[in-house]
Write a protein that holds these residues in place. Sequence first.
Motif, short mmCIF file in Angstrom:
data_model
loop_
_atom_site.label_atom_id
_atom_site.label_comp_id
_atom_site.label_asym_id
_atom_site.label_seq_id
_atom_site.Cartn_x
_atom_site.Cartn_y
_atom_site.Cartn_z
N ARG A 40 2.93 -0.70 41.57
CA ARG A 40 3.25 0.42 42.46
C ARG A 40 2.74 1.72 41.84
NH1 ARG A 40 7.78 -2.92 43.04
NH2 ARG A 40 8.31 -3.36 45.21
N CYS A 41 2.46 2.71 42.69
CA CYS A 41 2.08 4.02 42.19
C CYS A 41 3.36 4.78 41.80
CB CYS A 41 1.26 4.80 43.22
SG CYS A 41 2.17 5.29 44.70
N ALA A 42 3.20 5.89 41.12
CA ALA A 42 4.35 6.66 40.64
C ALA A 42 5.24 7.13 41.79
CB ALA A 42 3.88 7.84 39.81
N SER A 43 4.63 7.56 42.87
CA SER A 43 5.40 8.06 44.02
C SER A 43 6.25 6.95 44.64
CB SER A 43 4.45 8.63 45.07
OG SER A 43 5.16 9.02 46.21
N CYS A 44 5.67 5.80 44.86
CA CYS A 44 6.40 4.67 45.47
C CYS A 44 7.43 4.11 44.50
CB CYS A 44 5.43 3.58 45.91
SG CYS A 44 4.39 4.09 47.29
N LEU A 45 7.12 4.11 43.21
CA LEU A 45 8.08 3.64 42.21
C LEU A 45 9.30 4.55 42.19
CD1 LEU A 45 8.80 1.72 39.91
CD2 LEU A 45 7.60 3.28 38.37
N ASP A 46 9.07 5.86 42.27
CA ASP A 46 10.18 6.81 42.31
C ASP A 46 11.06 6.57 43.53
OD1 ASP A 46 11.65 9.12 41.41
OD2 ASP A 46 10.69 10.24 43.04
N GLN A 47 10.45 6.37 44.69
CA GLN A 47 11.22 6.09 45.91
C GLN A 47 12.02 4.80 45.77
OE1 GLN A 47 8.40 6.02 49.08
NE2 GLN A 47 8.09 8.23 49.11
N ARG A 48 11.40 3.79 45.19
CA ARG A 48 12.05 2.48 45.03
C ARG A 48 13.25 2.57 44.08
NH1 ARG A 48 12.51 -2.36 47.57
NH2 ARG A 48 12.55 -4.03 46.07
N THR A 49 13.08 3.25 42.95
CA THR A 49 14.19 3.37 42.00
C THR A 49 15.31 4.23 42.55
OG1 THR A 49 13.00 5.13 40.84
CG2 THR A 49 12.83 2.93 39.92
N ARG A 50 14.99 5.29 43.32
CA ARG A 50 16.03 6.09 43.96
C ARG A 50 16.83 5.27 44.95
NH1 ARG A 50 13.60 10.27 46.89
NH2 ARG A 50 11.64 10.10 45.81
N ALA A 51 16.14 4.42 45.72
CA ALA A 51 16.82 3.57 46.70
C ALA A 51 17.76 2.58 46.00
CB ALA A 51 15.81 2.82 47.55
N LEU A 52 17.34 2.06 44.86
CA LEU A 52 18.17 1.12 44.12
C LEU A 52 19.39 1.79 43.50
CD1 LEU A 52 15.49 -1.11 42.35
CD2 LEU A 52 16.99 -1.74 44.25
N THR A 53 19.23 3.02 42.99
CA THR A 53 20.37 3.71 42.38
C THR A 53 21.35 4.20 43.42
OG1 THR A 53 19.11 5.77 42.27
CG2 THR A 53 19.14 4.40 40.29
N VAL A 54 20.89 4.58 44.59
CA VAL A 54 21.79 5.03 45.65
C VAL A 54 22.66 3.87 46.12
CG1 VAL A 54 21.88 5.80 48.05
CG2 VAL A 54 20.38 6.94 46.44
N SER A 55 22.09 2.68 46.28
CA SER A 55 22.87 1.55 46.75
C SER A 55 23.83 1.03 45.68
CB SER A 55 21.95 0.42 47.22
OG SER A 55 21.19 -0.07 46.14
N ALA A 56 23.57 1.36 44.41
CA ALA A 56 24.42 0.86 43.33
C ALA A 56 25.55 1.82 42.98
CB ALA A 56 23.56 0.61 42.10
N GLU A 57 25.60 2.99 43.61
CA GLU A 57 26.66 3.94 43.31
C GLU A 57 28.02 3.40 43.73
OE1 GLU A 57 25.80 7.70 45.02
OE2 GLU A 57 24.08 8.05 43.74
N ARG A 58 29.02 3.65 42.91
CA ARG A 58 30.37 3.17 43.17
C ARG A 58 31.07 4.13 44.10
NH1 ARG A 58 35.31 3.06 39.08
NH2 ARG A 58 36.78 2.08 40.49
N GLN A 59 31.75 3.60 45.08
CA GLN A 59 32.50 4.43 46.00
C GLN A 59 33.96 4.45 45.57
OE1 GLN A 59 31.87 3.02 49.95
NE2 GLN A 59 29.72 3.55 49.96
#
Length: 90
Positions: A40-59
């Motif tokens: 993946r390019c840096a831009s897509c990797l950043d989007q992918r890692t942000r999506a993974l961290t958002v879904s892993a946040e504890r509510q």
Amino acid sequence: MIQGSGRCHYHPERTGLGICVECRRVICRECTTQFEGINRCASCLDQRTRALTVSAERQEWSVGNVLLALLAGAVVYGGVLLVANLAAGL
């Protein structure tokens, strides 16, 4: 590679090494990062890692969640008592 384009999308002066699987842009060696075994390019990797961290946040638990959990526990406990009393009566 994309026909007629052998240059990195982010660094036009560099030769492209491959294509990002997310955005399909030609990228050079410095722009290529493997994540989950895929380039993946840096831009897509950043989007992918942000999506993974958002879904892993504890509510946090709200008052309604706590009351529902207590009610569920009381129902289970009542069921256990009922089964125990029925078994003792047999």
